[in-house]
Design an enzyme around this catalytic site. Structure first.
Site, PDB file in Angstrom:
ATOM      1  N   SER A  38      -9.838   1.703   2.662  1.00  0.00           N
ATOM      2  CA  SER A  38      -8.971   2.453   1.787  1.00  0.00           C
ATOM      3  C   SER A  38      -8.106   1.892   1.204  1.00  0.00           C
ATOM      4  CB  SER A  38      -8.284   3.503   2.554  1.00  0.00           C
ATOM      5  OG  SER A  38      -7.403   3.005   3.486  1.00  0.00           O
ATOM      6  N   SER A  87      -9.959  -0.652   6.856  1.00  0.00           N
ATOM      7  CA  SER A  87      -9.537  -0.494   5.604  1.00  0.00           C
ATOM      8  C   SER A  87      -8.838  -1.647   5.071  1.00  0.00           C
ATOM      9  CB  SER A  87      -8.456   0.772   5.692  1.00  0.00           C
ATOM     10  OG  SER A  87      -9.245   1.950   5.525  1.00  0.00           O
ATOM     11  N   LYS A  96       0.800  -1.261  -0.076  1.00  0.00           N
ATOM     12  CA  LYS A  96      -0.024  -0.022  -0.087  1.00  0.00           C
ATOM     13  C   LYS A  96       0.827   1.474  -0.055  1.00  0.00           C
ATOM     14  CE  LYS A  96      -4.140   1.818   2.384  1.00  0.00           C
ATOM     15  NZ  LYS A  96      -5.014   1.635   3.804  1.00  0.00           N
TER      16      LYS A  96
END
Lengths: 94, 483, 487
Positions: free
Chosen positions: C154, C178, C79
């Site tokens: 997210s 997330s 990420k």
């Protein structure tokens, strides 16, 4: 509690965010919607409740006072938008 | 006309002399090339986390104990949020509602001989900010600034007093005493000029007799004791004048302009004072055990106030002498150790404050950095007692002792500085001096006692200072009265 | 089966048997990325050449007889809010579009040691604020099961990337769901570890007291493998726990007979889609079939979790994101003539709408006169929420809940109504507030879209989660399904 456009302007000043007039109106609406939702918390009596900052019961996390090497000074400013030598350059302060 | 009194409280920041910064392992060394002592943590790079330096907590406890404060067994860090380019994260990690120390006090000696207790509200740990170098002369006309983060994260202890002081002199005495204590306990160098001791003054005035405080201002940027006193005096006068002329005092931060000798308002339209403190989620709370406190307490030296009292009450020194002797821990300790060998406090004090301090000053040295031990001074004083040397010779021995580290006896012997106490030999010299200075003899007879001094000087000159002064005096007086 | 459809433990076994090299696996994945990335859009930066060098290194090490981690030579994605030395780390934000970190996050050091091969940095909602990855300042990531749907957020990039077979596993971060919500929407296993289990050093902070890094994997065994690598104490993170990391693989293939599972009724509240409820109920039946004792319980403070979360997270974010000011790194408005306007313009332009909204919200909640009513109150209610969990774990080994209120939704469907987007976090935020570990795994499909269930355990009981999750997984087929991408 409800929040006025003036509050939004003050908060934007504290947060260092330049807002357009439209944004001020929009954020006033949006923040009011969320803050209205927050008021559910007032149903609870928490006067005797300790606040939780850390979910784990941690305390006394220390390092020893021993020097480790710092960064190579040329690396310090590598991502700087404006610099002079190994220093950061900022516009005038007053 | 209304009489006013000033109400002064001080916020003193001291930079703690740890090897590393408060939340990372960068060196705290002063005066290095810009941004040479920074790392991802103190530079506030995205994703970094702080880890607390244990020594900072220990220094906090030590200071709290020295200031007779309560040590909060549980204390924590908070974030103080505000924007300024000398902060690398745009928040300062500090302590808000649970500082490490609270409710302390220190005692100052007033000029009238009385003592006054100044309350200490709290002392808390926090990180220092970086340094801005402005293009152009001052911040206000500058076109821009350069930022050096070497100082960011240097540990600070902010010590906040109660508004207990009533004059610039008291404020100075407070900072003086605080500085002395901090230096005694060895947690900071307290160099005002280098910024390792910084004082902000909260000043207000009120008509004498009024109980409520007036509106206060906070003045910053005093870089010396003199500046501190001048700034406070200026601010008191300015506030009284403002009130007298019908104005009102605005609560604000002001800066001391040393060149112009005045304080200036620092307010700007962007300034909105709301620091939005909240508990620092990246740092664990600090829980201080009784054992830890006792361990720190055991290492505390006897503090200046107590030493001064002891030197006055037990050793019979004047307050002035006691204050000078105890100015630094090194000198105070040195005194105590000499005192163990010599039972004459006044002589020790005279020597330490006089000839020894003078010689040390000339060398730019101090007693703890010098070549000598208390044993040197003990031997030196004993040589004076037994008549081997005079005070005058001692003045020659001291610089030599400091230079070489040799014991006084050795110096005296090697340099042939032993005092002349042979009465027969001295008598011959005294007679020849009298013969060579008939005018002085005449003066003496005409009642000018001072003439003796001159004649003593001549004998000392003839003996290269080695003559026993007591004996010379005695012989001179004998011969003069015979004449 | 193609390499890019396989799990880390399968590929690792093949490499150990000498049937394939790390380089071949890496090249296969790179080729697959070229094919599917234009439609999935999960990668902000690609690092193929570094990846190939790494893979060759691993092959040499293996050839020289070195004993390697099961993750050695396995393609992975990270990420884009995890600091990678020398590789652009953007948080999918204009603010950090050109920021190149000078240091590696703790988890990156661990993965490098293990020999993981990073293929790219993955898209996300800007600064991890969002539930659909529509808040990325660069582009939106598509759900590989249906390209007209969001992958969740997210960590939408890390979820879509693994789901599409571009990488074998990925790391995400989870502040209020997330990892788990996108895992649910993309049919993956996603774990939010116990707060303090994985070092946050190098994770660009959103809300410090809630953030944790965790894995996205195709099955439970891979999740255990990644956790064995990234978990553990780090002296650079004061909130990291000095608790030994078990060999999580030892919890696999265990009998769960007699395991006590609580199902809190508050998690089946209004708003939860019927199809999700019915799939979760089928899963509960399966757990009972496997010998678990499942009982309905009550966790009364759940109802307040969203309000608490949307005070604490923005408050911490308002302070954490203050450092993005155009001075040391990142975007800067060049037109400003003084520092104040430089700050306000830089931040106005550098941050997107949602980020600014949360900064405003958090700044307000902390501001003078409101701190007690909002922030302090929220922290007090957080205590009550945590006590709900403490009580539950006195009796139960695990809790079982839905992960998300429904399967993946269409682009734009919820972004028009911000509050409904916040409400979709209802099953996950409570977990972060309590700091406990939770895993999402697939429990069925609705119209071809995966649906996840959430298993929650007491602090540091990730092993218990793996035990139950693996038993359920082995008794079902959901984890074997792969989305079909037209290429």
């Amino acid at each position: 509690m409800s929040i006025s456009k003036k509050d939004v302007e003050h908060v934007a000043l504290l947060a260092r965010l330049a807002l357009t007039e439209e944004e001020k109106v929009l954020y006033t609406e949006e923040l009011n919607a969320v803050l209205g939702f927050m008021d559910t918390l007032n149903q609870l009596d928490t006067s005797e409740i300790e606040p939780t900052t850390h979910v784990l019961d941690i305390k006394n996390v220390f390092r020893d006072d021993e020097v480790a090497p710092s960064m190579d000074p040329s690396q310090v400013v590598i991502n700087a938008p404006a610099k002079k030598g190994n220093q950061f350059r900022v516009p005038k302060i007053m | 006309m209304t009489q006013y009194e000033a109400v002064i409280g001080l916020e003193v920041h001291v930079e703690l002399k740890t090897k590393t910064k408060i939340f990372c392992s960068c060196s705290t060394e002063f005066g290095k090339a810009p941004n040479s002592h920074v790392c991802p943590v103190c530079l506030g790079l995205p994703g970094v986390l702080p880890v607390l330096n244990k020594k900072v907590v220990e220094f906090g406890i030590r200071t709290g104990l020295a200031l007779h404060a309560d040590i909060n067994r549980r204390n924590k860090f908070d974030r103080k949020n505000y924007y300024y380019p000398d902060l690398s994260k745009n928040f300062q990690t500090s302590q808000f509602d649970q500082p490490i120390c609270e409710h302390g006090a220190l005692t100052i000696d007033l000029e009238n001989g009385e003592k006054k207790v100044i309350g200490i509200t709290r002392a808390h740990m926090e990180e220092d900010a970086g340094k801005l170098v402005h293009n152009g002369n001052t911040i206000s006309v500058s076109s821009g600034s350069l930022v050096d983060y070497n100082r960011v994260g240097v540990p600070l202890l902010e010590i906040v007093s109660e508004p207990d002081m009533r004059s610039a002199e008291e404020a100075k005495a407070y900072v003086d005493e605080l500085k002395k204590i901090i230096q005694y306990i060895d947690v900071s160098d307290c160099k005002m000029e280098e910024g390792s001791l910084r004082v902000d003054a909260n000043v207000s005035v009120r008509p004498i007799g009024q109980i409520d405080f007036g509106t206060r201002t906070e003045t910053k940027n005093m870089n010396s004791f003199k500046a501190l006193q001048r700034a406070i005096d200026y601010e008191i006068a300015r506030q009284i004048e403002t009130i007298e002329s019908g104005g009102t005092i605005v609560q604000e931060t002001r800066t001391w302009d040393d060149e112009r000798g005045m304080t200036l308002s620092m307010r700007s339209k962007e300034e909105a004072h709301d620091y939005r403190y909240f508990p620092e989620p990246d740092l664990a709370p600090i829980v201080i055990s009784e054992e830890w406190i006792e361990e720190v307490r055991r290492q505390l030296p006897e503090l200046p106030q107590s030493r001064r009292s002891r030197l006055v009450l037990e050793d019979g020194l004047s307050l002035y002498d006691a204050t000078v002797i105890t100015d630094t821990l090194a000198m105070a300790d040195f005194y105590d150790r000499v005192r163990m060998g010599i039972d004459d406090a006044k002589s020790i004090a005279n020597l330490l404050m006089g000839d020894l301090s003078k010689s040390l000053n000339e060398l730019g040295s101090s007693v703890d950095e010098s070549n000598i031990d208390p044993a040197h001074v003990i031997e030196l004083i004993r040589l004076m007692y037994d008549g081997t040397i005079s005070g005058k010779i001692a003045k020659q021995v001291i610089p030599e002792m400091l230079k070489t580290g040799d014991m006084p006896k050795k110096i005296v012997e090697e340099k042939g500085l032993v005092q002349m106490s042979d009465e027969g030999a001295l008598e011959a010299i005294v007679l020849s001096v009298l013969q060579e200075n008939p005018q002085s003899v005449e003066d003496y007879k005409n009642g000018k006692d001072k003439a003796v001094g001159f004649l003593v000087g001549q004998v000392m000159k003839a003996t290269k200072g080695k003559a026993n002064p007591g004996l010379v005096n005695k012989l001179l007086k004998e011969k003069l009265s015979l004449n | 089966m193609k390499f890019h459809e396989m799990t880390a433990h399968e590929l690792s076994a093949l490499m150990q048997q000498g049937q394939v090299s790390a380089e071949e696996i890496t090249r296969d994945h790179i080729k697959h990325v070229e094919q599917v990335e234009p439609s999935v859009c999960s990668m902000v930066s690609k690092t193929e050449s570094i990846a190939l060098d790494r893979a060759k290194e691993i092959d040499q090490k293996r050839a020289s007889g070195e004993v390697l981690s099961p993750l050695a030579g396995i393609p992975m994605g990270i990420k884009d809010n995890i600091s990678t030395k020398g590789v652009r780390t953007t948080c999918s934000a204009k603010m950090l579009e050109n920021y190149i970190p000078t240091y590696d996050a703790h988890v990156m050091e661990k993965l490098h040691e293990a020999g993981g091969v990073m293929l790219g940095k993955l898209n996300m909602d800007e600064f991890a604020m969002g539930s659909s990855t529509e808040n990325s300042r660069f582009f939106t990531t598509k759900n590989p099961w249906d390209l007209s749907c969001v992958p969740g957020g997210s960590s939408g990039g890390p979820a879509a990337c693994v789901s599409a077979g571009e990488v074998v596993f990925s790391l995400g971060s989870d502040t209020g769901g997330s990892i788990r919500q996108p895992a649910s929407l993309c049919g993956l296993v996603g774990l939010k570890p116990t707060y303090g289990r994985v070092s946050r050093y190098g994770l660009i902070a959103f809300a410090s007291s809630l953030d944790q890094i965790g894995p996205f994997t195709k099955d439970v065994e891979d999740a255990a493998l990644v956790m064995e690598t990234i978990a553990g104490y780090d002296r650079r993170d004061s909130t990291s726990a000095d608790v030994a990391v078990p060999r999580y693989r030892d919890y696999l293939n265990q009998d769960i007979k007699g395991m006590r599972i609580g199902v809190p009724r508050e998690y089946f509240a209004e708003g939860l889609e019927e199809t999700t409820v019915s799939l979760v109920k089928q899963a509960i039946k399966k757990f009972e079939d496997l010998g678990a004792i499942v009982e309905e319980i009550s966790m009364p403070y759940t109802a307040y979790a969203l309000a608490v979360y949307y005070i604490i997270a923005p408050a911490e974010c308002s302070s954490n994101l203050a450092r993005f000011d155009g001075v040391r790194y990142g975007y800067r408005d060049e037109t400003a003539e003084d520092i104040f306007s430089m700050y306000t313009k830089t931040r106005a332009e550098g941050f997107g709408h949602e980020v600014k909204k949360r900064i405003m919200l958090g700044t307000y909640a902390l501001s003078s006169g409101y701190y007690d009513a909002y922030y302090k109150k929220a922290q007090q209610v957080r205590t009550l929420i945590k006590q709900d969990f403490d009580r539950a774990f006195e009796t139960y080994d695990l809790l079982l809940t839905p992960t998300a209120i429904g399967p993946a939704f269409k682009f734009g469907e919820k972004s028009q109504d911000p509050l409904s987007m916040y409400l979709s976090d209802i099953c996950t935020v409570t977990i972060n507030l309590a700091g406990v570990p939770a895993l999402s795994m697939p429990c069925g499909f609705v119209n071809g879209l995966p649906v996840g269930l959430q298993l929650v355990a007491a602090p540091f009981a990730e092993g218990t989660i793996f035990k139950a999750a693996h038993a359920y997984e082995q008794a079902t087929e959901f984890h074997k399904k792969r989305p079909v991408l037209e290429v």
